[in-house]
Design a protein around this motif. Structure first.
Motif, PDB file in Angstrom:
ATOM      1  N   SER A   6     -16.485  31.730  52.905  1.00  0.00           N
ATOM      2  CA  SER A   6     -17.814  31.987  53.459  1.00  0.00           C
ATOM      3  C   SER A   6     -18.520  30.674  53.765  1.00  0.00           C
ATOM      4  O   SER A   6     -18.315  29.665  53.096  1.00  0.00           O
ATOM      5  N   ARG A   7     -19.349  30.710  54.784  1.00  0.00           N
ATOM      6  CA  ARG A   7     -20.089  29.525  55.184  1.00  0.00           C
ATOM      7  C   ARG A   7     -21.277  29.309  54.253  1.00  0.00           C
ATOM      8  O   ARG A   7     -22.033  30.227  53.965  1.00  0.00           O
ATOM      9  N   VAL A   8     -21.444  28.080  53.784  1.00  0.00           N
ATOM     10  CA  VAL A   8     -22.562  27.741  52.896  1.00  0.00           C
ATOM     11  C   VAL A   8     -23.737  27.279  53.748  1.00  0.00           C
ATOM     12  O   VAL A   8     -23.636  26.305  54.500  1.00  0.00           O
ATOM     13  N   LYS A   9     -24.857  28.002  53.632  1.00  0.00           N
ATOM     14  CA  LYS A   9     -26.054  27.660  54.392  1.00  0.00           C
ATOM     15  C   LYS A   9     -27.076  27.010  53.458  1.00  0.00           C
ATOM     16  O   LYS A   9     -27.384  27.543  52.387  1.00  0.00           O
ATOM     17  N   VAL A  10     -27.583  25.874  53.886  1.00  0.00           N
ATOM     18  CA  VAL A  10     -28.533  25.089  53.089  1.00  0.00           C
ATOM     19  C   VAL A  10     -29.903  25.143  53.755  1.00  0.00           C
ATOM     20  O   VAL A  10     -30.021  25.009  54.973  1.00  0.00           O
ATOM     21  N   TRP A  11     -30.930  25.341  52.924  1.00  0.00           N
ATOM     22  CA  TRP A  11     -32.301  25.364  53.424  1.00  0.00           C
ATOM     23  C   TRP A  11     -33.024  24.076  53.008  1.00  0.00           C
ATOM     24  O   TRP A  11     -32.939  23.650  51.859  1.00  0.00           O
ATOM     25  N   CYS A  12     -33.725  23.464  53.949  1.00  0.00           N
ATOM     26  CA  CYS A  12     -34.657  22.372  53.653  1.00  0.00           C
ATOM     27  C   CYS A  12     -35.976  22.709  54.340  1.00  0.00           C
ATOM     28  O   CYS A  12     -35.984  23.384  55.376  1.00  0.00           O
ATOM     29  N   ASP A  13     -37.073  22.242  53.782  1.00  0.00           N
ATOM     30  CA  ASP A  13     -38.341  22.414  54.476  1.00  0.00           C
ATOM     31  C   ASP A  13     -39.253  21.242  54.163  1.00  0.00           C
ATOM     32  O   ASP A  13     -39.012  20.465  53.248  1.00  0.00           O
ATOM     33  N   LYS A  85     -37.636  34.940  48.936  1.00  0.00           N
ATOM     34  CA  LYS A  85     -37.701  35.782  50.130  1.00  0.00           C
ATOM     35  C   LYS A  85     -37.329  34.985  51.375  1.00  0.00           C
ATOM     36  O   LYS A  85     -36.576  35.465  52.241  1.00  0.00           O
ATOM     37  N   THR A  86     -37.819  33.756  51.461  1.00  0.00           N
ATOM     38  CA  THR A  86     -37.507  32.911  52.621  1.00  0.00           C
ATOM     39  C   THR A  86     -36.021  32.567  52.655  1.00  0.00           C
ATOM     40  O   THR A  86     -35.372  32.650  53.711  1.00  0.00           O
ATOM     41  N   LEU A  87     -35.465  32.182  51.506  1.00  0.00           N
ATOM     42  CA  LEU A  87     -34.042  31.847  51.456  1.00  0.00           C
ATOM     43  C   LEU A  87     -33.191  33.039  51.878  1.00  0.00           C
ATOM     44  O   LEU A  87     -32.230  32.892  52.646  1.00  0.00           O
ATOM     45  N   ASP A  88     -33.551  34.212  51.381  1.00  0.00           N
ATOM     46  CA  ASP A  88     -32.775  35.406  51.707  1.00  0.00           C
ATOM     47  C   ASP A  88     -32.942  35.811  53.168  1.00  0.00           C
ATOM     48  O   ASP A  88     -31.987  36.263  53.825  1.00  0.00           O
ATOM     49  N   GLN A  89     -34.144  35.637  53.700  1.00  0.00           N
ATOM     50  CA  GLN A  89     -34.402  35.994  55.086  1.00  0.00           C
ATOM     51  C   GLN A  89     -33.490  35.217  56.043  1.00  0.00           C
ATOM     52  O   GLN A  89     -32.999  35.773  57.032  1.00  0.00           O
ATOM     53  N   TYR A  90     -33.235  33.941  55.707  1.00  0.00           N
ATOM     54  CA  TYR A  90     -32.395  33.106  56.578  1.00  0.00           C
ATOM     55  C   TYR A  90     -30.983  32.925  56.015  1.00  0.00           C
ATOM     56  O   TYR A  90     -30.245  32.050  56.454  1.00  0.00           O
ATOM     57  N   GLU A  91     -30.649  33.776  55.030  1.00  0.00           N
ATOM     58  CA  GLU A  91     -29.297  33.848  54.458  1.00  0.00           C
ATOM     59  C   GLU A  91     -28.819  32.490  53.954  1.00  0.00           C
ATOM     60  O   GLU A  91     -27.663  32.105  54.144  1.00  0.00           O
TER      61      GLU A  91
END
Length: 332
Positions: A6-13, A85-91
């Motif tokens: 699976s592709r690992v998606k990383v969030w930064c803000d 919620k934000t992390l889950d929204q953008y998977e």
């Protein structure tokens, strides 16, 4: 039967105001932790509420972040407080941030919720650079920030880490541009984006601090050459940088780098009495001029800050005091 991992998606803000190589370095490190980097950019209203007025507009900050070579996706107007919620929204699997603490106006950790759930990762903050520090330079103030106050030393490893893109190939059409690229801004990005459409391989000739001072004056550049170098290298439209490039584009330069087209912005140097740096490429018919379609310049950015001097001084003082208090709490 094997399955694809699976592709690992990383969030930064973040605010990403006065976007600099420290921001780019944080995003570069974050991308190394996964396969797809999603970056949320906070609104002007949220930044003003929690930190004070930003220098760059929302549209400018989004455009600059989208041009950083490690960024795959930009989310405009992401919440100032990062939630599950934000992390889950953008998977996204987890959120990544530098090893300093970001606080809301009331002093709360903006990443508290995701830290409690174990979906937070940290990368090293780049020493010697910050938005607060750059504003202080422009206002002629000394920075009290414990992060900005330390020094940043450029190494060959850091240059390699920031250099990206495909290697030059035989038959590539090579486009050359040159300049100071001080306080890397949306005008630079829009110019380089248009330049990249003219060829396959974009080389940026970066002027030394001395050359910039020679045609702009003693107050320039705001950022030292090694700081400007990393900012330019982080841009996805740039293939290669010539460090300490000559002010005049000479026949030797064109031949050494096998340059097909030399491009200048519509503003040029703007200095009377300065010999045309593009005299040779004009003579041999390889010169083009490109309009970035932006009225933003290094000078207009400086004017924004000076025009609102007291607001930015107050913002800096609050921000630096919070950082000093956090450092003191850690060591108490």
């Amino acid at each position: 039967m094997s399955t694809q991992p699976s592709r690992v998606k990383v969030w930064c803000d973040g605010c990403y105001d006065l976007v600099h190589f420290g921001h780019a370095n944080s995003l570069r490190q974050a991308k190394l932790l996964g396969d797809h980097l999603v970056v949320g950019v906070h609104s002007d209203a949220d930044i003003t509420r929690h930190k004070g007025p930003p220098v760059y507009t929302f549209d400018e900050r989004c455009k600059l972040i989208s041009a950083i070579r490690w960024v795959d996706q930009v989310v405009e107007g992401s919440p100032y407080v990062t939630s599950l919620k934000t992390l889950d929204q953008y998977e996204c699997d987890f959120c990544c941030h530098g090893d300093d603490i970001t606080l809301t106006a009331d002093g709360s950790d903006t990443y508290k919720e995701i830290k409690l759930e174990g979906r937070y990762r940290e990368v090293q903050r780049t020493p010697g650079i910050s938005t607060t520090g750059l504003v202080a330079r422009i206002l002629g103030k000394a920075s009290r920030s414990p992060w900005t106050g330390s020094s940043f030393q450029l190494s060959t490893r850091k240059i390699v880490e920031f250099s990206g893109g495909e290697a030059r190939k035989v038959g590539d059409k090579v486009v050359y541009v040159c300049g100071g690229f001080d306080l890397f801004h949306v005008g630079h990005v829009q110019f380089l984006e248009k330049v990249a459409e003219l060829g396959d391989y974009v080389i940026v000739g970066l002027y030394s601090d001395e050359v910039v001072r020679g045609y702009k004056g003693a107050d320039y550049p705001v950022m030292r050459m090694h700081e400007r170098l990393l900012g330019v290298l982080a841009c996805k439209y740039v293939s290669e940088v010539v460090i300490d490039a000559p002010f005049h584009v000479t026949e030797d330069l064109v031949n050494n780098f096998l340059i097909d087209v030399v491009v200048s912005g519509s503003l040029g140097t703007g200095e009377e009495g300065v010999e045309d740096p593009f005299k040779y490429p004009k003579q041999v018919g390889i010169f083009l001029q490109v309009n970035s379609e932006s009225d933003v310049t290094t000078e207009t950015i400086i004017e924004r800050i000076r025009r609102n001097k007291f607001q930015y001084e107050e913002r800096n003082e609050r921000k630096e005091q919070k950082e000093i208090d956090l450092i003191n709490d850690k060591h108490s």
